[in-house]
Design an enzyme around this catalytic site. Structure first.
Site, mmCIF file in Angstrom:
data_model
loop_
_atom_site.group_PDB
_atom_site.id
_atom_site.type_symbol
_atom_site.label_atom_id
_atom_site.label_comp_id
_atom_site.label_asym_id
_atom_site.label_seq_id
_atom_site.Cartn_x
_atom_site.Cartn_y
_atom_site.Cartn_z
ATOM 1 N N TYR A 55 3.098 11.594 -3.970
ATOM 2 C CA TYR A 55 4.078 10.965 -5.563
ATOM 3 C C TYR A 55 4.279 12.874 -5.417
ATOM 4 O O TYR A 55 5.304 13.880 -5.896
ATOM 5 C CB TYR A 55 4.121 10.339 -6.261
ATOM 6 N N GLU A 95 7.509 5.925 -16.559
ATOM 7 C CA GLU A 95 6.902 7.146 -17.947
ATOM 8 C C GLU A 95 7.021 6.267 -19.328
ATOM 9 O O GLU A 95 5.501 6.147 -19.948
ATOM 10 C CB GLU A 95 7.850 8.458 -17.837
ATOM 11 N N TRP A 123 -0.913 8.257 -14.699
ATOM 12 C CA TRP A 123 0.092 8.168 -13.804
ATOM 13 C C TRP A 123 -0.532 6.862 -13.323
ATOM 14 O O TRP A 123 0.510 6.649 -12.184
ATOM 15 C CB TRP A 123 0.552 9.261 -13.823
#
Length: 188
Positions: free
Chosen positions: A19, A41, A49
């Site tokens: 990512y 998000e 995350w």
């Protein structure tokens, strides 16, 4: 030669590292991608995350591959299915926000507006910060405050300034890769 990464991109989790290397800070204003990152998000709020990335495949299945036109048609049965889905974060407010936000995007399109247009009204060209260290990266700024306010006025939910700043970083409108990161300009 060893690639340098932002400190958080050196994770042992290959999804997290991929990512960092291939997505974060790279401009992508595709409507489906924008919706996907907005959903992720929003669900990340209060969590790591890494947790969200580990569940990303499950989120894709649960939210119709982030086809917001399909998600906008989700009904009460779909909502209950999502609330029972152990593969995602089962938070009532976040699930409602994801469905609501899909409806807002469809409404915008029906009025000849796109999510990209709304974002690029505030940020016509990507902003490249490239701070010296991650500690110099803000959690939010005046721009994310303004975009958050605009999005709330349009009917979006779960779009506070911190979530929006992270979203802007993720989709590449704000590039906060640190100065010595090998991936700061999109090189792989």
């Amino acid at each position: 030669m060893e690639k340098m990464r932002c400190s958080w991109g050196n994770s042992k989790n290959s999804l997290y590292q991929k990512y960092h290397d291939e997505e974060w800070g790279k401009l992508n204003l595709d409507s489906t991608y924008l919706y996907e990152i907005l959903v992720l998000e929003s669900f990340q709020s209060g969590l790591s995350w890494e947790t969200i990335l580990n569940k990303r495949g499950n989120f894709r299945k649960a939210f119709a591959n982030f086809d917001y036109r399909k998600v906008a048609k989700f009904n009460e049965a779909d909502f209950e299915r999502l609330m029972q889905d152990k593969g995602i974060i089962r938070n009532r407010l976040k699930i409602n926000a994801a469905i609501n936000n899909a409806k807002v995007l469809v409404k915008l399109e029906n009025n000849n507006q796109t999510f990209k247009q709304i974002l690029t009204k505030f940020i016509p060209e990507p902003i490249n910060h490239h701070p010296k260290k991650m500690e110099d990266v803000p959690a939010s700024n005046e721009l994310s405050n303004q975009i958050s306010k605009e999005m709330k006025n349009l009917g979006f939910k779960f779009v506070g300034p911190i979530t929006i700043y992270s979203f802007l970083q993720a989709v590449g409108l704000i590039n906060d890769h640190i100065e010595n990161c090998s991936f700061k300009n999109g090189e792989l």
